[in-house]
Motif scaffolding. Structure first.
Motif, PDB file in Angstrom:
ATOM      1  N   THR A 244      10.393 -40.618  16.349  1.00 40.27           N
ATOM      2  CA  THR A 244       9.440 -40.882  15.271  1.00 40.27           C
ATOM      3  C   THR A 244       8.552 -39.672  15.019  1.00 40.27           C
ATOM      4  OG1 THR A 244       8.010 -41.995  16.873  1.00 40.27           O
ATOM      5  CG2 THR A 244       9.371 -43.396  15.459  1.00 40.27           C
TER       6      THR A 244
ATOM      7  N   LEU B  53      12.433 -45.665   3.520  1.00 37.16           N
ATOM      8  CA  LEU B  53      11.006 -45.833   3.249  1.00 37.16           C
ATOM      9  C   LEU B  53      10.808 -47.033   2.336  1.00 37.16           C
ATOM     10  CD1 LEU B  53       8.136 -44.161   3.331  1.00 37.16           C
ATOM     11  CD2 LEU B  53       8.733 -43.792   0.947  1.00 37.16           C
TER      12      LEU B  53
ATOM     13  N   VAL C 106       5.185 -44.467  10.598  1.00 41.28           N
ATOM     14  CA  VAL C 106       6.523 -44.040  11.025  1.00 41.28           C
ATOM     15  C   VAL C 106       6.823 -44.804  12.301  1.00 41.28           C
ATOM     16  CG1 VAL C 106       8.020 -42.099  11.585  1.00 41.28           C
ATOM     17  CG2 VAL C 106       6.079 -41.758  10.035  1.00 41.28           C
TER      18      VAL C 106
ATOM     19  N   CYS D  67       1.993 -42.704  13.635  1.00 40.48           N
ATOM     20  CA  CYS D  67       3.332 -42.523  14.181  1.00 40.48           C
ATOM     21  C   CYS D  67       3.446 -43.153  15.568  1.00 40.48           C
ATOM     22  CB  CYS D  67       3.605 -41.019  14.247  1.00 40.48           C
ATOM     23  SG  CYS D  67       5.230 -40.567  14.811  1.00 40.48           S
TER      24      CYS D  67
ATOM     25  N   ALA E 245      15.398 -37.032   7.528  1.00 44.09           N
ATOM     26  CA  ALA E 245      13.941 -36.855   7.579  1.00 44.09           C
ATOM     27  C   ALA E 245      13.483 -35.794   6.585  1.00 44.09           C
ATOM     28  CB  ALA E 245      13.511 -36.494   8.998  1.00 44.09           C
TER      29      ALA E 245
ATOM     30  N   THR F 110      10.548 -37.293  12.997  1.00 46.90           N
ATOM     31  CA  THR F 110      10.642 -37.775  11.619  1.00 46.90           C
ATOM     32  C   THR F 110       9.355 -37.454  10.871  1.00 46.90           C
ATOM     33  OG1 THR F 110      12.190 -39.539  12.256  1.00 46.90           O
ATOM     34  CG2 THR F 110      11.007 -39.821  10.177  1.00 46.90           C
ATOM     35  N   ALA F 111       8.217 -37.800  11.452  1.00 48.73           N
ATOM     36  CA  ALA F 111       6.925 -37.532  10.816  1.00 48.73           C
ATOM     37  C   ALA F 111       6.707 -36.039  10.614  1.00 48.73           C
ATOM     38  CB  ALA F 111       5.795 -38.122  11.653  1.00 48.73           C
TER      39      ALA F 111
ATOM     40  N   TRP G  13       8.054 -46.169   7.096  1.00 42.48           N
ATOM     41  CA  TRP G  13       9.164 -45.226   7.199  1.00 42.48           C
ATOM     42  C   TRP G  13       9.801 -45.415   8.570  1.00 42.48           C
ATOM     43  CZ3 TRP G  13       8.361 -39.175   7.001  1.00 42.48           C
ATOM     44  CH2 TRP G  13       9.596 -38.539   6.859  1.00 42.48           C
ATOM     45  N   ARG G  14      11.027 -45.918   8.562  1.00 43.03           N
ATOM     46  CA  ARG G  14      11.742 -46.051   9.826  1.00 43.03           C
ATOM     47  C   ARG G  14      12.231 -44.672  10.240  1.00 43.03           C
ATOM     48  NH1 ARG G  14      17.126 -49.529  11.465  1.00 43.03           N
ATOM     49  NH2 ARG G  14      17.078 -48.941  13.662  1.00 43.03           N
ATOM     50  N   HIS G  15      12.137 -44.391  11.529  1.00 40.12           N
ATOM     51  CA  HIS G  15      12.608 -43.099  12.020  1.00 40.12           C
ATOM     52  C   HIS G  15      14.053 -42.870  11.585  1.00 40.12           C
ATOM     53  CE1 HIS G  15      15.301 -44.707  15.107  1.00 40.12           C
ATOM     54  NE2 HIS G  15      14.355 -45.620  15.330  1.00 40.12           N
TER      55      HIS G  15
END
Length: 150
Positions: free
Chosen positions: A55, A125, A97, A49, A30, A58-59, A6-8
Motif C-alpha cells: 500500500t 479507485l 489506500v 495509507c 499504481a 501504491t500511495a 484506492w485498493r493497493h
C-alpha cells in the motif's frame, strides 16, 4: 466530503504478508492511477495509507505526503476506516489506500446502507462524495475506475 478508496495494486504472493511488494504489473497499475489522480484530484486531498509495503508503494506512486494509519491494515474493518477518514463529516477530501475486504465492505455500506462482500479490484479507485438534498444526506458514486481502463 470526498472519499476516495484506492485498493493497493497487484503484489507478489508470499509471507510475511505486510512485506509483500508490488509486482511490475502492480507498479504500472499504481503509476497509471496516480497519473489519473494527478489530473482529476480534488483540492485539499489528505492521503491515508495502510502500513503494508504494497500500500505504501501504491500511495508513493501518487505522493510522498501520506499518513500511515494502522487501522487501514489488512485486518482492518469498516468502523476503523470510517473513524480514520472522518466520513461523512470531515471537510475536504480523503484518499484511503487499503485492502480488501474492508474497502469493498465500506463501498457496499456507502451505496446500499449495509456492509456486503463487494470487491474492489487490485489497483482500482472508487470515489464517493456526499451532499444534502431536501434535508437528506445522500452518497454519490463519482467514479469506479479499474486500473485496466487507464
Amino acid at each position: 466530503m470526498d472519499l476516495l478508496l484506492w485498493r493497493h495494486a497487484e503484489a507478489v504472493e508470499g509471507s510475511p504478508d505486510h512485506a509483500r511488494e508490488l509486482t511490475e504489473r502492480g507498479q504500472r497499475q499504481a503509476r497509471r492511477m496516480a497519473a489519473w489522480l494527478n489530473e482529476n484530484r480534488p483540492k485539499r486531498l489528505q492521503v491515508l495509507c495502510s502500513p503494508t509495503v504494497r500500500t505504501r508503494q501504491t500511495a508513493a506512486a501518487f505522493t510522498d505526503d501520506f499518513e500511515i494509519v494502522s487501522a487501514l491494515g489488512p485486518d482492518g474493518n469498516v468502523a476503523g476506516l470510517l473513524a480514520a477518514c472522518g466520513w461523512p463529516d470531515a471537510s475536504g477530501a480523503v484518499l484511503v489506500v487499503g485492502h480488501q475486504p474492508a474497502l469493498g465492505r465500506l463501498a457496499a455500506l456507502l451505496l446500499s446502507g449495509s456492509e456486503a462482500e463487494w470487491t474492489i479490484k487490485k489497483g482500482a479507485l472508487w470515489w464517493f462524495t456526499n451532499r444534502v438534498r431536501n434535508g437528506e444526506t445522500q452518497t454519490v458514486l463519482r467514479t469506479a475506475l479499474p486500473a485496466e481502463l487507464l
